[in-house]
Scaffold this motif. Structure first.
Motif, PDB file in Angstrom:
ATOM      1  N   TRP A  87     -29.773 -28.451  50.365  1.00 19.19           N
ATOM      2  CA  TRP A  87     -28.392 -27.877  50.075  1.00 19.19           C
ATOM      3  C   TRP A  87     -28.388 -27.412  48.624  1.00 19.19           C
ATOM      4  O   TRP A  87     -27.952 -26.135  48.634  1.00 19.19           O
ATOM      5  CB  TRP A  87     -27.367 -28.915  50.367  1.00 19.19           C
ATOM      6  CG  TRP A  87     -27.180 -29.441  51.607  1.00 19.19           C
ATOM      7  CD1 TRP A  87     -27.505 -30.568  52.251  1.00 19.19           C
ATOM      8  CD2 TRP A  87     -27.034 -28.429  52.850  1.00 19.19           C
ATOM      9  NE1 TRP A  87     -27.302 -30.612  53.522  1.00 19.19           N
ATOM     10  CE2 TRP A  87     -27.015 -29.386  53.869  1.00 19.19           C
ATOM     11  CE3 TRP A  87     -26.722 -27.378  53.207  1.00 19.19           C
ATOM     12  CZ2 TRP A  87     -26.773 -28.882  55.322  1.00 19.19           C
ATOM     13  CZ3 TRP A  87     -26.532 -26.642  54.431  1.00 19.19           C
ATOM     14  CH2 TRP A  87     -26.234 -27.657  55.182  1.00 19.19           C
ATOM     15  N   PRO A  88     -28.833 -27.959  47.472  1.00 22.54           N
ATOM     16  CA  PRO A  88     -28.964 -27.377  46.183  1.00 22.54           C
ATOM     17  C   PRO A  88     -29.590 -26.060  46.319  1.00 22.54           C
ATOM     18  O   PRO A  88     -29.023 -24.796  45.729  1.00 22.54           O
ATOM     19  CB  PRO A  88     -29.383 -28.351  45.373  1.00 22.54           C
ATOM     20  CG  PRO A  88     -29.198 -29.726  46.147  1.00 22.54           C
ATOM     21  CD  PRO A  88     -29.424 -29.587  47.646  1.00 22.54           C
ATOM     22  N   ASP A  89     -30.831 -25.840  46.911  1.00 22.32           N
ATOM     23  CA  ASP A  89     -31.587 -24.654  47.020  1.00 22.32           C
ATOM     24  C   ASP A  89     -30.843 -23.726  47.864  1.00 22.32           C
ATOM     25  O   ASP A  89     -30.946 -22.553  47.537  1.00 22.32           O
ATOM     26  CB  ASP A  89     -32.883 -24.875  47.677  1.00 22.32           C
ATOM     27  CG  ASP A  89     -34.075 -25.740  46.723  1.00 22.32           C
ATOM     28  OD1 ASP A  89     -33.654 -25.880  45.485  1.00 22.32           O
ATOM     29  OD2 ASP A  89     -34.950 -26.285  47.104  1.00 22.32           O
ATOM     30  N   ALA A  90     -30.402 -24.122  48.771  1.00 22.35           N
ATOM     31  CA  ALA A  90     -29.542 -23.133  49.738  1.00 22.35           C
ATOM     32  C   ALA A  90     -28.463 -22.398  48.796  1.00 22.35           C
ATOM     33  O   ALA A  90     -28.343 -21.043  49.107  1.00 22.35           O
ATOM     34  CB  ALA A  90     -29.017 -23.991  51.090  1.00 22.35           C
ATOM     35  N   TYR A  91     -27.649 -23.194  48.152  1.00 22.09           N
ATOM     36  CA  TYR A  91     -26.586 -22.772  47.456  1.00 22.09           C
ATOM     37  C   TYR A  91     -27.261 -21.864  46.262  1.00 22.09           C
ATOM     38  O   TYR A  91     -26.353 -20.675  46.122  1.00 22.09           O
ATOM     39  CB  TYR A  91     -25.988 -24.198  46.652  1.00 22.09           C
ATOM     40  CG  TYR A  91     -24.774 -23.400  45.724  1.00 22.09           C
ATOM     41  CD1 TYR A  91     -23.758 -23.384  46.263  1.00 22.09           C
ATOM     42  CD2 TYR A  91     -24.952 -23.066  44.363  1.00 22.09           C
ATOM     43  CE1 TYR A  91     -22.424 -22.735  45.565  1.00 22.09           C
ATOM     44  CE2 TYR A  91     -23.961 -22.603  43.612  1.00 22.09           C
ATOM     45  CZ  TYR A  91     -22.569 -22.715  44.201  1.00 22.09           C
ATOM     46  OH  TYR A  91     -21.522 -22.137  43.295  1.00 22.09           O
ATOM     47  N   THR A  92     -28.353 -22.158  45.719  1.00 21.19           N
ATOM     48  CA  THR A  92     -28.886 -21.256  44.628  1.00 21.19           C
ATOM     49  C   THR A  92     -29.296 -19.647  45.360  1.00 21.19           C
ATOM     50  O   THR A  92     -28.884 -18.832  44.692  1.00 21.19           O
ATOM     51  CB  THR A  92     -30.241 -21.930  43.945  1.00 21.19           C
ATOM     52  OG1 THR A  92     -29.749 -23.126  43.465  1.00 21.19           O
ATOM     53  CG2 THR A  92     -30.696 -20.787  43.026  1.00 21.19           C
ATOM     54  N   PHE A  93     -29.894 -20.083  46.392  1.00 21.82           N
ATOM     55  CA  PHE A  93     -30.168 -18.472  47.073  1.00 21.82           C
ATOM     56  C   PHE A  93     -29.008 -17.902  47.577  1.00 21.82           C
ATOM     57  O   PHE A  93     -29.118 -16.525  47.371  1.00 21.82           O
ATOM     58  CB  PHE A  93     -31.272 -18.782  48.274  1.00 21.82           C
ATOM     59  CG  PHE A  93     -32.472 -19.584  48.044  1.00 21.82           C
ATOM     60  CD1 PHE A  93     -33.141 -19.207  47.095  1.00 21.82           C
ATOM     61  CD2 PHE A  93     -32.983 -20.676  49.026  1.00 21.82           C
ATOM     62  CE1 PHE A  93     -34.607 -19.830  46.868  1.00 21.82           C
ATOM     63  CE2 PHE A  93     -34.236 -21.314  48.833  1.00 21.82           C
ATOM     64  CZ  PHE A  93     -34.927 -20.798  47.536  1.00 21.82           C
ATOM     65  N   THR A  94     -28.051 -18.584  48.007  1.00 22.62           N
ATOM     66  CA  THR A  94     -26.859 -17.929  48.492  1.00 22.62           C
ATOM     67  C   THR A  94     -26.398 -17.173  47.256  1.00 22.62           C
ATOM     68  O   THR A  94     -25.540 -16.111  47.290  1.00 22.62           O
ATOM     69  CB  THR A  94     -26.059 -18.691  49.265  1.00 22.62           C
ATOM     70  OG1 THR A  94     -26.609 -19.464  50.324  1.00 22.62           O
ATOM     71  CG2 THR A  94     -24.727 -17.891  49.985  1.00 22.62           C
ATOM     72  N   GLN A  95     -26.078 -17.836  46.287  1.00 22.10           N
ATOM     73  CA  GLN A  95     -25.391 -17.232  45.002  1.00 22.10           C
ATOM     74  C   GLN A  95     -26.073 -16.096  44.360  1.00 22.10           C
ATOM     75  O   GLN A  95     -25.360 -15.152  44.281  1.00 22.10           O
ATOM     76  CB  GLN A  95     -25.483 -18.333  43.907  1.00 22.10           C
ATOM     77  CG  GLN A  95     -24.695 -18.196  42.643  1.00 22.10           C
ATOM     78  CD  GLN A  95     -24.491 -19.091  41.924  1.00 22.10           C
ATOM     79  OE1 GLN A  95     -25.404 -19.907  41.534  1.00 22.10           O
ATOM     80  NE2 GLN A  95     -23.411 -19.122  41.267  1.00 22.10           N
ATOM     81  N   LYS A  96     -27.626 -16.013  44.715  1.00 22.46           N
ATOM     82  CA  LYS A  96     -28.124 -14.712  44.243  1.00 22.46           C
ATOM     83  C   LYS A  96     -27.881 -13.680  45.309  1.00 22.46           C
ATOM     84  O   LYS A  96     -27.959 -12.356  45.132  1.00 22.46           O
ATOM     85  CB  LYS A  96     -29.631 -15.099  44.189  1.00 22.46           C
ATOM     86  CG  LYS A  96     -29.981 -16.021  43.098  1.00 22.46           C
ATOM     87  CD  LYS A  96     -31.633 -16.053  43.037  1.00 22.46           C
ATOM     88  CE  LYS A  96     -31.941 -17.024  41.887  1.00 22.46           C
ATOM     89  NZ  LYS A  96     -33.379 -17.591  41.981  1.00 22.46           N
ATOM     90  N   LEU A  97     -27.582 -14.056  46.605  1.00 23.76           N
ATOM     91  CA  LEU A  97     -27.472 -13.077  47.735  1.00 23.76           C
ATOM     92  C   LEU A  97     -26.122 -12.697  47.585  1.00 23.76           C
ATOM     93  O   LEU A  97     -25.977 -11.432  47.605  1.00 23.76           O
ATOM     94  CB  LEU A  97     -27.707 -14.121  48.920  1.00 23.76           C
ATOM     95  CG  LEU A  97     -27.440 -13.113  50.233  1.00 23.76           C
ATOM     96  CD1 LEU A  97     -28.411 -12.223  50.350  1.00 23.76           C
ATOM     97  CD2 LEU A  97     -27.601 -14.171  51.456  1.00 23.76           C
ATOM     98  N   PHE A  98     -25.421 -13.472  47.078  1.00 17.65           N
ATOM     99  CA  PHE A  98     -23.714 -12.994  46.702  1.00 17.65           C
ATOM    100  C   PHE A  98     -23.636 -11.722  45.781  1.00 17.65           C
ATOM    101  O   PHE A  98     -22.950 -10.950  45.739  1.00 17.65           O
ATOM    102  CB  PHE A  98     -23.095 -14.257  46.572  1.00 17.65           C
ATOM    103  CG  PHE A  98     -21.411 -13.595  46.444  1.00 17.65           C
ATOM    104  CD1 PHE A  98     -20.716 -13.656  47.596  1.00 17.65           C
ATOM    105  CD2 PHE A  98     -20.816 -13.404  45.092  1.00 17.65           C
ATOM    106  CE1 PHE A  98     -19.254 -13.031  47.465  1.00 17.65           C
ATOM    107  CE2 PHE A  98     -19.643 -13.154  45.140  1.00 17.65           C
ATOM    108  CZ  PHE A  98     -18.921 -13.115  46.278  1.00 17.65           C
ATOM    109  N   GLU A  99     -24.722 -12.088  44.629  1.00 17.66           N
ATOM    110  CA  GLU A  99     -24.729 -11.200  43.498  1.00 17.66           C
ATOM    111  C   GLU A  99     -25.057  -9.576  44.133  1.00 17.66           C
ATOM    112  O   GLU A  99     -24.621  -8.762  43.678  1.00 17.66           O
ATOM    113  CB  GLU A  99     -25.683 -11.839  42.584  1.00 17.66           C
ATOM    114  CG  GLU A  99     -25.026 -12.975  41.675  1.00 17.66           C
ATOM    115  CD  GLU A  99     -26.241 -13.657  40.897  1.00 17.66           C
ATOM    116  OE1 GLU A  99     -27.345 -13.007  40.882  1.00 17.66           O
ATOM    117  OE2 GLU A  99     -25.808 -14.610  40.356  1.00 17.66           O
ATOM    118  N   LEU A 100     -25.962  -9.695  45.095  1.00 19.23           N
ATOM    119  CA  LEU A 100     -26.575  -8.469  45.608  1.00 19.23           C
ATOM    120  C   LEU A 100     -25.591  -7.880  46.516  1.00 19.23           C
ATOM    121  O   LEU A 100     -25.311  -6.861  46.748  1.00 19.23           O
ATOM    122  CB  LEU A 100     -27.799  -8.698  46.229  1.00 19.23           C
ATOM    123  CG  LEU A 100     -29.156  -8.921  45.304  1.00 19.23           C
ATOM    124  CD1 LEU A 100     -30.313  -8.966  45.971  1.00 19.23           C
ATOM    125  CD2 LEU A 100     -29.156  -7.655  44.248  1.00 19.23           C
TER     126      LEU A 100
END
Length: 243
Positions: A87-100
């Motif tokens: 979950w922490p990794d999923a959050y980090t990846f999705t946060q970067k995804l949201f930025e794009l």
């Protein structure tokens, strides 16, 4: 399988992923490039539900020069980490995804992964953001948004935080005065009896028995005969109340 998962075809033991991965070839600008070759391998692993391999293959491509490749790689990483319950990794990846790509889908996934990471406060901030974005763009069903978020909160036993969202879901039924399953399905709503049955864990954990009686009973004036009978059955079987 729980109600909220059953609604959208996912098992109850994991929070639902909402990320959509671009189909193979959809973003390819140079199908023979090394990046595209690795991306294709990651997509293949994802399609085979080999999430660890998909994550390994896609992770280096998050730094690719091509924005489309970075976007696809982040989608694959976020979805794979979600399926692996990292979950922490999923959050980090999705946060970067949201930025794009600041979409309602990605905001919802941030809400879900925040809750599953144990940060309900951050999850609540992201669900508000999701609803704000969706109000403008109207891409997701509001019921879908609330359902997936309640599912995540319930998985983490955050029943008190889930109750206001369940209240909202309940309020959607009341003005309809019709609990016929076909009528509800045409409006993208779940079967009312299933909703009642599966609402019980949240309501019973969040409210005292007397308050739970009120929670169910206050629906009665707004429902048709079938809906009223279903509510009275819950009151009788779960709370030993005849109404």
């Amino acid at each position: 399988m729980g109600f909220f998962s059953k609604l959208f075809g996912r098992a109850a033991d994991t929070a639902p992923a909402v990320i959509e991965v671009t189909p193979p070839g959809a973003s390819d600008t140079n199908a023979s490039s090394p990046d595209q070759t690795e991306l294709g391998a990651a997509r293949t692993a994802l399609s085979l539900e080999d999430f660890a391999t998909a994550l390994t293959k896609a992770a280096p491509l998050m730094q690719a020069d091509d924005k489309a490749v970075r976007l696809d790689a982040l989608q694959i990483c976020a979805l794979s980490a979600t399926e692996l319950k990292q979950w922490p990794d999923a959050y980090t990846f999705t946060q970067k995804l949201f930025e794009l790509s600041p979409t309602a889908q990605h905001a919802l996934q941030l809400a879900v992964t925040a809750v599953m990471s144990g940060d309900a406060k951050r999850g609540e901030a992201w669900i508000i953001k999701t609803l704000e974005i969706n109000e403008r763009r109207k891409v997701l069903s509001p019921m879908l948004i609330r359902s997936r978020y309640v599912n995540a909160l319930s998985e983490q036993k955050q029943f008190t935080q889930a109750l206001p969202h369940l209240d909202w879901m309940k309020s959607v039924y009341l003005p309809l005065n019709n609990t016929d399953p076909a009528y509800l399905a045409l409006r993208g709503l779940p079967d009312f009896n299933t909703f009642l049955t599966q609402s019980w864990p949240v309501v019973s954990a969040s409210l005292a028995s007397s308050q739970a009686v009120i929670w169910y009973s206050e629906m009665l004036p707004y429902l048709d005969n079938i809906g009223q009978s279903a509510v009275r059955a819950v009151l009788r079987t779960q709370l030993s109340v005849d109404s």
